[in-house]
Write an enzyme that holds these catalytic residues in place. Sequence first.
Site, mmCIF file in Angstrom:
data_model
loop_
_atom_site.group_PDB
_atom_site.id
_atom_site.type_symbol
_atom_site.label_atom_id
_atom_site.label_comp_id
_atom_site.label_asym_id
_atom_site.label_seq_id
_atom_site.Cartn_x
_atom_site.Cartn_y
_atom_site.Cartn_z
ATOM 1 N N GLU A 94 3.488 1.991 10.370
ATOM 2 C CA GLU A 94 2.030 2.038 10.362
ATOM 3 C C GLU A 94 1.508 0.625 10.579
ATOM 4 O O GLU A 94 1.950 -0.319 9.909
ATOM 5 C CB GLU A 94 1.493 2.603 9.043
ATOM 6 N N GLU A 119 10.019 11.882 6.148
ATOM 7 C CA GLU A 119 9.178 11.063 7.034
ATOM 8 C C GLU A 119 9.724 9.642 7.090
ATOM 9 O O GLU A 119 10.203 9.105 6.088
ATOM 10 C CB GLU A 119 7.738 11.060 6.506
#
Length: 284
Positions: free
Chosen positions: A101, A97
């Site tokens: 964010e 990943e």
Amino acid sequence: MAITYLLPLFLSLIITSSVSANFQRDVEITWGDGRGQIKNNGELLTLSLDKSSGSGFQSKNEYLFGKVSMQMKLVPGNSAGTVTTLYLKSPGTTWDEIDFEFLGNSSGEPYTLHTNVYTQGKGDKEQQFKLWFDPTANFHTYTILWNPQRIIFTVDGTPIREFKNMESLGTLFPKNKPMRMYSSLWNADDWATRGGLVKTDWSKAPFTASYRGFQQEACVWSNGKSSCPNASKQGTTTGSWLSQELDSTAQQRMRWVQRNYMIYNYCTDAKRFPQGLPKECLAA
């Protein structure tokens, strides 16, 4: 301080071309029960969050290396407790990943931009930033460049972080698992704002984030094969994102951002790593 530097844009003949973005063609809304909407004949996508649910979408393509860009306008006003994401991720319990964010905050306070890299389900490589502009007033471009040598996070063409392949030191690097692009808007008021001290004000709902200009220059993974058969061999494709690195000017811009806007770096958190900082931190 005005930001005028833009990273060079590289094209490759063996990748998917960065044609005009169209969300109807390129993504699918995967959750939210109607809270995610594609508008303007595929040119605009919005995600919304209320007390019942958030929403999200994903790319139709999987990639094994790529340069993925999105123009985003974040939730305005009091966004405390909300998290807006843009990331690449593989499936499974030992996933890879690469994260952007955006952690919301109270009115007038800046967003926190949180970045992380996971390999085989292991992360703990966080760097966080404040932005040098209001990300809710206009659209801004966020880019993940992922090639066999490095991962580069950029904002409006300015690099903010580079995570190099340091497997020679024993540091894990995502290079074997194809990933999709995902984005979501969801409630995380148990941790997102001041460690969970500030809760989501549901009287301000629905919260909305907007997207446009999705660009994907990538090695598309389909039926167990990559559209770039030699991508994993370092240095096989010159003059493209597959071999792109930061030149001296780009490195200077990145250092400027990190010096002025970085608020957390796992590589300087000695208390978190009492047995010693990760090896890639010592080599940087």
